[in-house]
Design a protein around this motif. Structure first.
Motif, PDB file in Angstrom:
ATOM      1  N   LYS A 109       0.551  -1.084  -0.160  1.00  0.00           N
ATOM      2  CA  LYS A 109       0.052  -0.112  -0.335  1.00  0.00           C
ATOM      3  C   LYS A 109       1.232   0.839   0.220  1.00  0.00           C
ATOM      4  CE  LYS A 109      -2.048   1.400   3.703  1.00  0.00           C
ATOM      5  NZ  LYS A 109      -3.220   1.740   4.131  1.00  0.00           N
ATOM      6  N   THR A 111       0.850   5.550   0.935  1.00  0.00           N
ATOM      7  CA  THR A 111      -0.660   6.501   1.296  1.00  0.00           C
ATOM      8  C   THR A 111       0.107   8.061   0.257  1.00  0.00           C
ATOM      9  OG1 THR A 111       0.981   7.451   3.211  1.00  0.00           O
ATOM     10  CG2 THR A 111      -0.517   4.690   3.375  1.00  0.00           C
ATOM     11  N   HIS A 134      -5.139   6.467  -0.337  1.00  0.00           N
ATOM     12  CA  HIS A 134      -4.037   6.000  -0.712  1.00  0.00           C
ATOM     13  C   HIS A 134      -4.815   4.998  -1.231  1.00  0.00           C
ATOM     14  CE1 HIS A 134      -7.185   3.902   2.192  1.00  0.00           C
ATOM     15  NE2 HIS A 134      -7.151   3.001   1.531  1.00  0.00           N
ATOM     16  N   SER A 136      -3.637   0.688  -2.348  1.00  0.00           N
ATOM     17  CA  SER A 136      -3.357  -0.754  -2.207  1.00  0.00           C
ATOM     18  C   SER A 136      -3.257  -1.631  -4.009  1.00  0.00           C
ATOM     19  CB  SER A 136      -3.587  -1.413  -0.909  1.00  0.00           C
ATOM     20  OG  SER A 136      -5.117  -1.395  -1.724  1.00  0.00           O
TER      21      SER A 136
END
Length: 190
Positions: A109, A111, A134, A136
């Motif tokens: 992930k 951010t 964010h 992912s």
């Protein structure tokens, strides 16, 4: 009964204000006509008008942006956009388009967060990157668009920058070749 008045200019007989009609009257502007207010100050319009749009775009960039940082770092000029609001009551809608991918195939992930500078006073964070912006993904390319509405309450120049960091995983990259990196700032009138 209707009549037509033709003239090149209407000016007030006294003072500086000319009133057209009475309360409740409607004045139609025919289709195809142009209402030119270039250089004029327009007041009293209903809320929610787009007053201006500023943007920074790179189409088919020739190089990637890369980070392995675990702390937020600025993404560079493609993700920097400046705008000078016309009124302190205006809101600024920000949009950032980020095509990205990772270098490994494990879960990960990234951010993102937005920093703002008003009038050269220095940058400060206006979003909460770890909880707000964010992305992912697995090993595939991903195109993310982040949108945020800011209320800077100023008519000084505002510069916005997108920051990013690696939350989980190894290296985050932007995609080059046939992709678009872009930042937009829309001033919305109150």
């Amino acid at each position: 009964m209707s009549s037509e008045l033709k003239t090149n200019k209407i000016s007030p007989a006294t003072g500086t204000t000319t009133t057209l009609g009475d309360s409740g009257d409607t004045f139609d502007i025919p289709s195809g006509a142009t209402l030119d207010v270039t250089g004029a100050t327009v007041t009293g319009l209903s809320a929610g008008k787009v007053l201006q749009v500023q943007s920074t775009q790179t189409i088919a960039p020739s190089s990637q942006l890369t980070t392995t940082s675990s702390s937020h770092v600025a993404m560079g000029s493609d993700y920097t956009v400046a705008i000078t609001p016309a009124a302190t009551s205006s809101k600024i809608m920000l949009q950032f388009a980020v095509p990205s991918y990772w270098t490994d195939g494990s879960p990960y992930k990234a951010t993102f967060t937005i920093y703002r500078d008003i009038g050269g006073a220095g940058y400060s964070e206006i979003t909460t990157g770890d909880q707000g912006l964010h992305t992912s993904q697995s090993s595939n390319n991903k195109h993310s668009t982040f949108i945020f509405l800011d209320s800077p309450s100023t008519t000084s120049a505002c510069t916005y920058k997108l920051y990013w960091k690696v939350q989980d995983g190894s290296t985050e990259n932007t995609v080059d070749d046939q992709k678009v990196r872009a930042s937009f700032a829309w001033e919305i009138g109150a």
